[in-house]
Design a protein around this motif. Structure first.
Motif, PDB file in Angstrom:
ATOM      1  N   ARG A 847       0.821  -1.207   0.000  1.00  0.00           N
ATOM      2  CA  ARG A 847       0.000   0.000   0.000  1.00  0.00           C
ATOM      3  C   ARG A 847       0.861   1.266   0.000  1.00  0.00           C
ATOM      4  N   SER A 848       2.009   1.204   0.651  1.00  0.00           N
ATOM      5  CA  SER A 848       2.890   2.370   0.631  1.00  0.00           C
ATOM      6  C   SER A 848       3.558   2.540  -0.731  1.00  0.00           C
ATOM      7  N   LYS A 849       3.874   1.418  -1.369  1.00  0.00           N
ATOM      8  CA  LYS A 849       4.544   1.487  -2.661  1.00  0.00           C
ATOM      9  C   LYS A 849       3.641   2.047  -3.757  1.00  0.00           C
ATOM     10  N   ILE A 850       2.382   1.652  -3.758  1.00  0.00           N
ATOM     11  CA  ILE A 850       1.512   2.089  -4.845  1.00  0.00           C
ATOM     12  C   ILE A 850       1.212   3.580  -4.793  1.00  0.00           C
ATOM     13  N   LYS A 851       1.562   4.217  -3.683  1.00  0.00           N
ATOM     14  CA  LYS A 851       1.356   5.660  -3.575  1.00  0.00           C
ATOM     15  C   LYS A 851       2.478   6.449  -4.240  1.00  0.00           C
ATOM     16  N   SER A 852       3.613   5.789  -4.475  1.00  0.00           N
ATOM     17  CA  SER A 852       4.742   6.485  -5.097  1.00  0.00           C
ATOM     18  C   SER A 852       4.685   6.337  -6.615  1.00  0.00           C
ATOM     19  N   LYS A 853       5.414   7.172  -7.297  1.00  0.00           N
ATOM     20  CA  LYS A 853       5.322   7.263  -8.750  1.00  0.00           C
ATOM     21  C   LYS A 853       5.695   5.958  -9.433  1.00  0.00           C
ATOM     22  N   ASP A 854       6.824   5.390  -9.077  1.00  0.00           N
ATOM     23  CA  ASP A 854       7.302   4.162  -9.723  1.00  0.00           C
ATOM     24  C   ASP A 854       7.262   2.968  -8.781  1.00  0.00           C
ATOM     25  N   GLY A 855       6.460   3.071  -7.732  1.00  0.00           N
ATOM     26  CA  GLY A 855       6.436   2.012  -6.732  1.00  0.00           C
ATOM     27  C   GLY A 855       5.970   0.676  -7.261  1.00  0.00           C
ATOM     28  N   ILE A 856       5.133   0.697  -8.308  1.00  0.00           N
ATOM     29  CA  ILE A 856       4.629  -0.561  -8.858  1.00  0.00           C
ATOM     30  C   ILE A 856       5.764  -1.423  -9.391  1.00  0.00           C
ATOM     31  N   ASN A 857       6.845  -0.763  -9.855  1.00  0.00           N
ATOM     32  CA  ASN A 857       8.001  -1.515 -10.360  1.00  0.00           C
ATOM     33  C   ASN A 857       8.692  -2.296  -9.253  1.00  0.00           C
ATOM     34  N   ASP A 858       8.630  -1.770  -8.033  1.00  0.00           N
ATOM     35  CA  ASP A 858       9.248  -2.465  -6.901  1.00  0.00           C
ATOM     36  C   ASP A 858       8.398  -3.632  -6.426  1.00  0.00           C
ATOM     37  N   ILE A 859       7.110  -3.581  -6.698  1.00  0.00           N
ATOM     38  CA  ILE A 859       6.205  -4.631  -6.213  1.00  0.00           C
ATOM     39  C   ILE A 859       6.251  -5.862  -7.099  1.00  0.00           C
ATOM     40  N   LEU A 860       6.098  -5.684  -8.403  1.00  0.00           N
ATOM     41  CA  LEU A 860       5.937  -6.825  -9.302  1.00  0.00           C
ATOM     42  C   LEU A 860       7.262  -7.534  -9.549  1.00  0.00           C
ATOM     43  N   ASP A 861       7.232  -8.840  -9.426  1.00  0.00           N
ATOM     44  CA  ASP A 861       8.417  -9.682  -9.552  1.00  0.00           C
ATOM     45  C   ASP A 861       8.766  -9.858 -11.032  1.00  0.00           C
ATOM     46  N   LYS A 862       9.931  -9.393 -11.420  1.00  0.00           N
ATOM     47  CA  LYS A 862      10.342  -9.496 -12.824  1.00  0.00           C
ATOM     48  C   LYS A 862      10.525 -10.942 -13.249  1.00  0.00           C
ATOM     49  N   ASN A 863      10.870 -11.803 -12.306  1.00  0.00           N
ATOM     50  CA  ASN A 863      11.042 -13.213 -12.635  1.00  0.00           C
ATOM     51  C   ASN A 863       9.717 -13.895 -12.974  1.00  0.00           C
ATOM     52  N   ALA A 864       8.619 -13.259 -12.630  1.00  0.00           N
ATOM     53  CA  ALA A 864       7.300 -13.802 -12.954  1.00  0.00           C
ATOM     54  C   ALA A 864       6.746 -13.188 -14.230  1.00  0.00           C
ATOM     55  N   GLY A 865       7.544 -12.369 -14.936  1.00  0.00           N
ATOM     56  CA  GLY A 865       7.132 -11.839 -16.228  1.00  0.00           C
ATOM     57  C   GLY A 865       6.725 -10.394 -16.228  1.00  0.00           C
ATOM     58  N   ALA A 866       7.041  -9.641 -15.157  1.00  0.00           N
ATOM     59  CA  ALA A 866       6.596  -8.254 -15.067  1.00  0.00           C
ATOM     60  C   ALA A 866       7.239  -7.362 -16.118  1.00  0.00           C
ATOM     61  N   SER A 867       8.312  -7.814 -16.716  1.00  0.00           N
ATOM     62  CA  SER A 867       8.976  -6.989 -17.736  1.00  0.00           C
ATOM     63  C   SER A 867       8.252  -7.038 -19.080  1.00  0.00           C
ATOM     64  N   LEU A 868       7.327  -7.993 -19.260  1.00  0.00           N
ATOM     65  CA  LEU A 868       6.544  -8.083 -20.487  1.00  0.00           C
ATOM     66  C   LEU A 868       5.262  -7.276 -20.316  1.00  0.00           C
ATOM     67  N   ALA A 869       4.967  -6.419 -21.285  1.00  0.00           N
ATOM     68  CA  ALA A 869       3.845  -5.501 -21.147  1.00  0.00           C
ATOM     69  C   ALA A 869       2.527  -6.239 -20.931  1.00  0.00           C
ATOM     70  N   SER A 870       2.293  -7.297 -21.716  1.00  0.00           N
ATOM     71  CA  SER A 870       1.015  -8.010 -21.602  1.00  0.00           C
ATOM     72  C   SER A 870       0.882  -8.709 -20.260  1.00  0.00           C
ATOM     73  N   VAL A 871       1.989  -9.268 -19.798  1.00  0.00           N
ATOM     74  CA  VAL A 871       1.967  -9.947 -18.505  1.00  0.00           C
ATOM     75  C   VAL A 871       1.829  -8.937 -17.382  1.00  0.00           C
ATOM     76  N   ARG A 872       2.527  -7.828 -17.517  1.00  0.00           N
ATOM     77  CA  ARG A 872       2.494  -6.792 -16.483  1.00  0.00           C
ATOM     78  C   ARG A 872       1.075  -6.263 -16.274  1.00  0.00           C
ATOM     79  N   GLU A 873       0.360  -6.080 -17.379  1.00  0.00           N
ATOM     80  CA  GLU A 873      -1.004  -5.574 -17.272  1.00  0.00           C
ATOM     81  C   GLU A 873      -1.877  -6.522 -16.455  1.00  0.00           C
ATOM     82  N   GLU A 874      -1.713  -7.808 -16.673  1.00  0.00           N
ATOM     83  CA  GLU A 874      -2.532  -8.774 -15.960  1.00  0.00           C
ATOM     84  C   GLU A 874      -2.071  -8.934 -14.514  1.00  0.00           C
ATOM     85  N   MET A 875      -0.774  -8.774 -14.273  1.00  0.00           N
ATOM     86  CA  MET A 875      -0.290  -8.799 -12.899  1.00  0.00           C
ATOM     87  C   MET A 875      -0.860  -7.622 -12.119  1.00  0.00           C
ATOM     88  N   MET A 876      -0.986  -6.476 -12.779  1.00  0.00           N
ATOM     89  CA  MET A 876      -1.566  -5.317 -12.110  1.00  0.00           C
ATOM     90  C   MET A 876      -3.036  -5.564 -11.789  1.00  0.00           C
TER      91      MET A 876
END
Length: 919
Positions: A847-876
């Motif tokens: 909840r603290s991270k989502i309040k910051s500008k780029d906090g979502i990048n710190d939340i989503l695990d890149k090893n689970a596919g967060a670097s792919l746009a289509s996957v990132r959208e669904e992770m969000m």
């Protein structure tokens, strides 16, 4: 304790059991066996009174040939000597300290203390029982290092300590037990290396060290355990070295599990000599190279799991000769070539998992012809050809996962008779023809994804009657037809995705849509107006009708949906104004009506419109308002309100009155909440004093406690350490007289609804208090009187704040826990971590991270596919659901049903599933 004290203590036990003014007894001391049993009964906390039959009646004769205690529960005696030979106290929720008097049971052969709540160090008194052959202390909470003395039990055959909390090095004293056959030390926190001496047991046939914190290399000396039949060392950190080739000397081995140990190197061909091996589990390591051809010699093999490694090369053709093979799992490697055709003819095969490789060719066309197939997952390969028609020949198939391949031709018609089928995922292929009629009639079908194929023709009407279908995705096909008129009638349908499917015609009336919470119909050729009865979709979370040819006005009923968060109506031909009701829609997060023919003012107040980007309204020349920096003419300011008023005059639009009533009630409630919060700190101690007067208080303890209900009340009347306030009560940090730190959650009372709920709480906390798992913090107890309930949880850590703050002891607590699990999966982090800060959990961190500008990048695990746009959208999207599930004061009635396993769907779910071996 000297002999005199022992005699006095023994007599006192005896006296307590037999005391009666009508009886006179001998002064002879009671038998040692009786002393032991009475000591055990008096020393242990027995919450369910399971010792109730351990009772001596006045007519009992303790020194008779057939003593009464031989008939007590859990006790077996030698028929000739009447000596106790077996003591089984398992599954009684017992806790406390095992008394030293247990050593009086000198003839005891079997001791079972499993599945209880024992904690603290293991009492070495049990090592004073010279005849013991089996000891089972599994599924407890014994901790600290393993005590010395086990080597005294020269006759010991079986020692089972699975699932405890032992720490320190593995005890080497076990190797002195020359008759030991079964040793299970798995599921604790032992660390360090596996002792080389563990290879010197002459008779050991079972060794389990799995699920600890062991490191170092796997000792080659284990190859000397020639009698070993089962070896489990999985889930440790053996990051140094390869599999020792000496394991091939274990000629009697039937079960080998060295999974998730971070081992590397190549698979040893010599393991092919283990001709008695039935199960080989080496998944979750870093093995590379090819699968040895010698493994085709393992004729007794039933399970082969080499998944989640870095293996390459082909699947050995000879695996088709393993007639006993029931499960073949080679998923998540880099295998190439064809799937051997003979794999489809294995007579016992029920599970085939080959996903995420680079396999080519066709799927064996006789796969499933044995009538035993349960699961097929060959997704994310480059397979071609037709889907075999025999997959469900035995009507047992449960999961069919074939997505991301190049399968062609029609979907087999035989699947419509597969009544066991639950999950069908065949998206991202080249399948064509029509969807077979009858899939919607399958009684167990819950998830079906047919997207990104070449399906055409009519969409079967029976999908609207599917009894258990929750997720339906038919996007990216070529139907060129309309949606079935009853599509919303499927009673459990939660997600319908039919975007980019060349749909035509009108959107069917929203009849029967009470379960659905996500509708995706964008990028089609739909026309006509948006049906006004969309207000029936009371659980709707996301609505996307963009890029169609819809006409008419925006139904104001959309704004009354209690949990709507995302609305996209862009790129249509909608006219009229934006209904002013949307100003009151507190749940809305995104609202896009760009590129339509809308006119009039954009609502200027409310929680959403002030924060929207102007791009949400572009392409509507007639719109005006502050967000577009385009002032509105004075005569149009009330146009939106007038349109709504005119529309609401129709009889079927009376729901508007309800909206205003709800809004007024919300305002009053907000005022009361603010006023109540300001008064809270001034009055909390007085409330506790009042609670004391309501009494009497009942303390229900789930383990032995060193404080009373009065101690709790006294502490709370003075404390000002409030950990938080939730929708069900307030949480306090309290220090008991003995120094223990606990968390106390005082549930709100007084109102009828809360009183009703509290009755359920009292019943359910009794269950929760006895739930035992190494990763779950248990309740200590519950204090209650006529009008108040307080839950007591162990303190001293962040978990005090998973637990006490959110606990509601009903279905909502399960939902909260599920939301936490989603956050763990999405972030790759544990629920409690020092990174989150003192007193914070993963929920606070997110909840603290989502309040910051780029906090979502710190939340989503890149090893689970967060670097792919289509996957990132669904992770969000999944993250949004997790936030709803963990809401501290959930508002919408649909929130709980929406925290669903399949909610994210698509690629994000797939990436995460692969990482955690869940699909």
């Amino acid at each position: 304790m000297d002999s005199r004290q022992s005699h006095e203590t023994s007599f006192s036990y005896f006296f307590l059991l037999y005391s009666s003014p009508l009886l006179v007894f001998s002064v002879d001391p009671p038998p040692p066996q009786l002393i032991s049993l009475l000591s055990i009964k008096s020393s242990l906390h027995d919450p369910y009174n399971t010792f109730q039959d351990w009772y001596l009646s006045p007519s009992s004769k303790p020194n008779s040939q057939n003593p009464v205690w031989c008939s007590w529960s859990g006790i077996k005696c030698n028929a000739k000597t009447s000596q106790i030979i077996s003591l089984d106290l398992s599954r009684r929720s017992l806790s406390g300290v095992i008394p030293p008097q247990i050593s009086n049971l000198t003839s005891l052969i079997h001791l079972n203390l499993s599945a209880n709540d024992f904690d603290g160090p293991l009492q070495s008194a049990i090592f004073e029982l010279p005849e013991l052959r089996t000891i089972d202390i599994s599924h407890n909470y014994f901790n600290s290092t393993f005590p010395p003395g086990i080597s005294k039990l020269k006759s010991l055959r079986v020692f089972n300590a699975y699932s405890n909390n032992f720490t320190g090095l593995l005890p080497t004293e076990f190797v002195q037990l020359r008759f030991l056959e079964h040793l299970n030390l798995g599921g604790s926190y032992f660390n360090g290396e596996i002792p080389a001496d563990y290879g010197s047991f002459p008779r050991l046939n079972f060794l389990d060290l799995a699920g600890n914190l062991l490191n170092g290399s796997l000792p080659a000396e284990l190859g000397s355990l020639t009698q070993l039949e089962r070896l489990e060392i999985g889930y440790n950190n053996l990051i140094q070295g390869e599999l020792p080739v000496e394991l091939a000397l274990l000629s009697n081995l039937k079960y080998l599990d060295i999974s998730n140990c971070d081992l590397s190197g190549s698979l040893k061909p010599e393991l092919g000599n283990l001709t008695k091996l039935e199960k080989l589990l080496l998944f979750g390591n870093h093995f590379s190279g090819e699968i040895p051809v010698s493994y085709t010699n393992l004729k007794a093999l039933q399970v082969l799991d080499l998944s989640n490694n870095q293996l390459s090369g082909p699947i050995p053709e000879g695996l088709s000769s393993l007639k006993a093979l029931s499960r073949l799992s080679l998923m998540n490697n880099a295998l190439t070539g064809d799937i051997p055709e003979g794999i489809g003819e294995l007579p016992e095969l029920d599970t085939l998992s080959l996903w995420n490789n680079s396999l080519t060719g066709i799927l064996p066309q006789k796969l499933g012809s044995n009538g035993k197939l349960l699961t097929v997952d060959v997704s994310s390969n480059s397979l071609t050809g037709t889907i075999p028609p025999t997959l469900c020949q035995g009507n047992r198939l449960f999961k069919l996962l074939l997505f991301s391949n190049r399968f062609t031709n029609n979907l087999p018609g035989s699947l419509v008779n597969c009544t066991t089928l639950s999950r069908v995922r065949i998206q991202d292929n080249q399948l064509n023809g029509s969807i077979p009629y009858g899939l919607g009639l399958l009684p167990n079908l819950t998830f079906m994804d047919l997207s990104n194929n070449f399906f055409s023709g009519e969409i079967p009407q029976d999908l609207g009657n599917a009894p258990r279908l929750e997720y339906l995705n038919i996007s990216d096909n070529s139907f060129q037809t309309s949606l079935p008129s009853n599509i919303w009638s499927a009673p459990n349908l939660k997600i319908l995705s039919a975007s980019s499917s060349q749909l035509i015609g009108k959107i069917p009336d929203f009849i029967g849509c009470k379960s659905i919470y996500r509708i995706e119909l964008h990028n089609n050729s739909l026309n006509g107006s948006i049906p006004w009865d969309i207000g029936h979709c009371e659980k709707l979370l996301s609505l996307n009708l963009s890029r169609n040819s819809l006409t008419g006005i925006i139904p104001w009923e959309i704004s009354t949906l209690p949990s709507i968060t995302d609305v996209d109506l862009s790129h249509n031909l909608l006219t009229g104004t934006i209904p002013s009701n949307f100003e009151n829609c507190s749940t809305l997060e995104t609202f896009n009506v760009s590129y339509n023919l809308l006119t009039g003012p954009i609502p200027a107040s409310g929680p959403i419109f002030l924060n929207l980007h102007p791009s949400s309204f572009l392409g509507n020349d007639g719109l005006c308002g502050r967000i577009l920096t385009k002032p509105c003419p004075a005569d149009t300011l009330d146009a939106g309100n007038m349109a709504v008023r005119n529309h609401q005059q129709q009889p079927k639009k009376t729901a508007g009155a309800i909206v205003w009533i709800m809004a007024a009630a919300f305002g009053i409630g907000l005022f009361v909440l603010v006023a109540g919060t300001r008064c809270f700190h001034a009055n909390y101690s007085r409330r506790f004093n009042n609670d004391r007067e309501i009494g009497p208080w009942k303390l229900t303890a789930f383990q032995r406690l060193n404080f009373t209900a009065d101690d709790v009340l006294e502490c709370l009347s003075m404390t000002d350490k409030i950990l938080g306030m939730g929708s069900t009560g307030t949480v306090y940090k309290a220090e008991m007289p003995g120094g223990e730190i606990i968390a106390v959650k005082k549930l709100w009372g007084k109102h009828k609804e809360h009183i009703r709920r509290r009755r359920g709480v009292l019943a359910e906390v009794d269950v929760l208090g006895n739930v035992r798992h190494r990763n779950i913090v248990r309740l200590l107890g519950c204090c209650s009187n006529r009008e108040c309930t307080m839950l007591l949880a162990a303190g001293g850590g962040t978990k005090t704040k998973k637990y006490a703050y959110t606990l509601q002891v009903d279905e909502k607590s399960d939902i909260y826990s599920y939301g936490v699990v989603l956050m763990e999966i999405l972030s790759g982090k544990r629920s409690v971590d020092a990174e989150f800060g003192d007193g914070n959990s993963i929920v606070d961190w997110v909840r603290s991270k989502i309040k910051s500008k780029d906090g979502i990048n710190d939340i989503l695990d890149k090893n689970a596919g967060a670097s792919l746009a289509s996957v990132r959208e669904e992770m969000m999207q999944m993250l949004r659901i997790a936030l709803l599930c963990t809401s501290r004061n959930p508002g919408g009635p649909a929130v709980y049903e929406r925290c669903d396993v399949d909610a994210a769907g698509g690629q994000a779910q797939e990436k995460i599933a692969r990482k955690y071996s869940w699909r």
